[in-house]
Design a protein around this motif. Structure first.
Motif, short mmCIF file in Angstrom:
data_model
loop_
_atom_site.label_atom_id
_atom_site.label_comp_id
_atom_site.label_asym_id
_atom_site.label_seq_id
_atom_site.Cartn_x
_atom_site.Cartn_y
_atom_site.Cartn_z
N ILE A 1 45.47 -45.98 -66.21
CA ILE A 1 46.44 -47.09 -66.22
C ILE A 1 46.41 -47.82 -64.88
CG2 ILE A 1 48.91 -47.65 -66.30
CD1 ILE A 1 49.23 -45.30 -68.26
N LEU A 2 46.34 -47.07 -63.78
CA LEU A 2 46.29 -47.68 -62.45
C LEU A 2 45.09 -48.60 -62.31
CD1 LEU A 2 47.35 -47.91 -59.55
CD2 LEU A 2 45.98 -45.88 -58.99
N TYR A 3 43.93 -48.14 -62.78
CA TYR A 3 42.74 -48.99 -62.66
C TYR A 3 42.85 -50.23 -63.54
CZ TYR A 3 38.06 -50.83 -62.85
OH TYR A 3 36.99 -51.69 -62.80
N VAL A 4 43.36 -50.08 -64.75
CA VAL A 4 43.54 -51.24 -65.63
C VAL A 4 44.48 -52.26 -64.98
CG1 VAL A 4 44.53 -52.02 -67.82
CG2 VAL A 4 43.03 -50.02 -67.77
N ILE A 5 45.55 -51.76 -64.35
CA ILE A 5 46.55 -52.64 -63.75
C ILE A 5 46.00 -53.36 -62.52
CG2 ILE A 5 48.77 -52.69 -62.51
CD1 ILE A 5 49.56 -50.23 -64.18
N LYS A 6 45.35 -52.60 -61.62
CA LYS A 6 45.00 -53.15 -60.31
C LYS A 6 43.51 -53.37 -60.09
CE LYS A 6 47.73 -53.64 -57.49
NZ LYS A 6 48.58 -54.83 -57.19
N GLY A 7 42.67 -52.88 -61.00
CA GLY A 7 41.24 -53.00 -60.76
C GLY A 7 40.47 -53.78 -61.80
N SER A 8 41.02 -53.89 -63.00
CA SER A 8 40.33 -54.60 -64.09
C SER A 8 40.63 -56.10 -64.01
CB SER A 8 40.81 -54.04 -65.43
OG SER A 8 42.08 -54.54 -65.76
N PRO A 9 40.07 -56.90 -64.92
CA PRO A 9 40.38 -58.34 -64.94
C PRO A 9 41.86 -58.66 -65.08
CG PRO A 9 38.41 -57.93 -66.23
CD PRO A 9 38.96 -56.58 -65.84
N VAL A 10 42.68 -57.68 -65.50
CA VAL A 10 44.13 -57.91 -65.58
C VAL A 10 44.67 -58.37 -64.22
CG1 VAL A 10 46.37 -56.77 -65.88
CG2 VAL A 10 44.52 -56.32 -67.50
N ASP A 11 44.16 -57.77 -63.14
CA ASP A 11 44.64 -58.14 -61.81
C ASP A 11 44.26 -59.57 -61.46
OD1 ASP A 11 45.92 -57.42 -59.28
OD2 ASP A 11 43.91 -57.55 -58.42
N LEU A 12 43.04 -59.96 -61.77
CA LEU A 12 42.62 -61.34 -61.51
C LEU A 12 43.45 -62.32 -62.33
CD1 LEU A 12 40.65 -63.40 -60.27
CD2 LEU A 12 39.12 -62.96 -62.21
N ILE A 13 43.64 -62.03 -63.61
CA ILE A 13 44.41 -62.92 -64.47
C ILE A 13 45.86 -63.01 -64.01
CG2 ILE A 13 45.16 -63.35 -66.85
CD1 ILE A 13 42.66 -61.86 -67.79
N SER A 14 46.38 -61.93 -63.40
CA SER A 14 47.77 -61.96 -62.93
C SER A 14 47.96 -62.97 -61.80
CB SER A 14 48.20 -60.56 -62.46
OG SER A 14 47.61 -60.24 -61.21
N HIS A 15 46.87 -63.38 -61.14
CA HIS A 15 46.95 -64.41 -60.12
C HIS A 15 46.78 -65.81 -60.71
CE1 HIS A 15 46.14 -60.83 -57.67
NE2 HIS A 15 46.72 -61.48 -56.68
N ILE A 16 46.48 -65.86 -61.99
CA ILE A 16 46.31 -67.14 -62.68
C ILE A 16 47.49 -67.43 -63.59
CG2 ILE A 16 44.89 -68.38 -64.37
CD1 ILE A 16 42.47 -66.77 -63.28
N MET A 17 47.95 -66.39 -64.31
CA MET A 17 49.06 -66.55 -65.24
C MET A 17 50.23 -65.64 -64.85
SD MET A 17 47.18 -66.76 -68.95
CE MET A 17 48.76 -67.15 -69.73
N PHE A 18 51.40 -66.20 -64.76
CA PHE A 18 52.59 -65.42 -64.44
C PHE A 18 52.87 -64.40 -65.54
CE2 PHE A 18 57.22 -64.75 -64.17
CZ PHE A 18 57.32 -64.38 -62.84
N THR A 19 52.54 -64.73 -66.77
CA THR A 19 52.72 -63.79 -67.89
C THR A 19 51.98 -62.49 -67.61
OG1 THR A 19 52.96 -65.58 -69.48
CG2 THR A 19 52.31 -63.45 -70.34
N SER A 20 50.73 -62.61 -67.18
CA SER A 20 49.94 -61.42 -66.88
C SER A 20 50.52 -60.66 -65.69
CB SER A 20 48.49 -61.82 -66.59
OG SER A 20 47.70 -60.69 -66.29
#
Length: 295
Positions: free
Chosen positions: A56-75
């Motif tokens: 879960i930690l890697y998905v949250i902070k290491g996968s594309p989820v982290d990059l998208i979170s800097h693009i979309m507030f939803t993410s």
């Protein structure tokens, strides 16, 4: 959107260094709990909890989820919900009791942790820091400064562990809340986090320059995209990649944060309630049998 994100490169999308860090945590856990000790080793459930937590930690902070979170507030809000409301539970339940006992008995930490894990203090710390972080001036500052971002988000994560400790502590002497008090504690958590979500959901304008202004957004992107890549890209703002207008993205983020919080708290409440119910059933005295009444 996925093809567009490829321009940021493999390192920004998959964070290989962070992946190695997570793998290192997994190896360290195994060595400490199973190799270099004569204490009781984790059981299968604890292994599953801990390594699922690391995934879960890697998905949250290491996968594309982290990059998208800097693009979309939803993410970003989904990321925060998983990071602070889900991840700590798996780690607390995955680490053996004797390891936690050593941590809580460390000189200088015992008194501090004993104070900070008191339910009322833990509630106020976590919800206070989470709400303050999402104040526009603090949020935009943190997103523009790597050190501030790291310190603030790590501090909130520590308080997330503190706030879950009274519910999931493996130390029997610290499990002081009755089931009904734990239920009230969870409800209080839900109430205290609501104002921050409400501010985000019901605002009639964009709150964060990080997601609405090109300069603020590019600064935020530098937290996860190498400067050598970022400087060579013709970026004009998050709207290049986001399928939603800024305000709708912000409102949806607040809604998803609240929904995720309700789901997580609902599952925890159900676990507490049904555990309490089963314990009550087992403690009921059995009815006397006919033979027992015969003399």
């Amino acid at each position: 959107m996925w093809l567009d994100l490829q321009i940021f490169g493999f390192r920004a999308l998959w964070s290989p260094y962070f992946f190695l860090f997570v793998v290192g945590l997994g190896v360290l856990y195994y060595l400490v709990t199973s190799v270099f000790t004569n204490k009781e080793k984790p059981d299968a459930k604890q292994y599953a909890f801990f390594y699922t937590g690391l995934a879960i930690l890697y998905v949250i902070k290491g996968s594309p989820v982290d990059l998208i979170s800097h693009i979309m507030f939803t993410s970003h809000m989904v990321q925060m919900a998983l990071y602070y409301l889900v991840f700590p539970i798996f780690i607390i339940k995955g680490i053996p009791e004797w390891v936690w006992r050593k941590v809580f008995e460390m000189s200088g930490l015992k008194q501090v942790l004993g104070l900070l894990t008191k339910p009322l203090i833990a509630l106020l710390l976590f919800n206070g820091l989470f709400s303050m972080y999402h104040m526009p001036v603090i949020f935009d500052f943190a997103k523009a400064n790597a050190l501030a971002h790291g310190v603030i988000t790590t501090s909130i994560l520590v308080t997330a562990f503190l706030v879950w400790w009274p519910i999931f502590t493996p130390l029997k002497e610290m499990d002081k809340l009755s089931p009904i008090m734990k239920i009230g504690y969870i409800f209080a958590n839900g109430v205290l986090i609501t104002p921050a979500c409400g501010l985000i959901i019901f605002s009639g304008h964009s709150l964060y320059s990080t997601y609405s202004e090109a300069s603020g957004w590019v600064q935020a992107m530098s937290l996860c995209v190498p400067a050598s890549v970022l400087n060579g890209l013709p970026l004009t703002g998050p709207q290049m990649f986001s399928p939603l207008p800024v305000l709708e993205d912000q409102q949806l983020g607040g809604i998803l944060m609240k929904i995720t919080q309700e789901i997580v708290y609902g599952i925890v409440l159900a676990r507490i309630f049904f555990g309490w119910f089963r314990k009550g059933v087992h403690e009921i005295d059995p009815l006397p049998t006919a033979n027992a009444n015969e003399h």
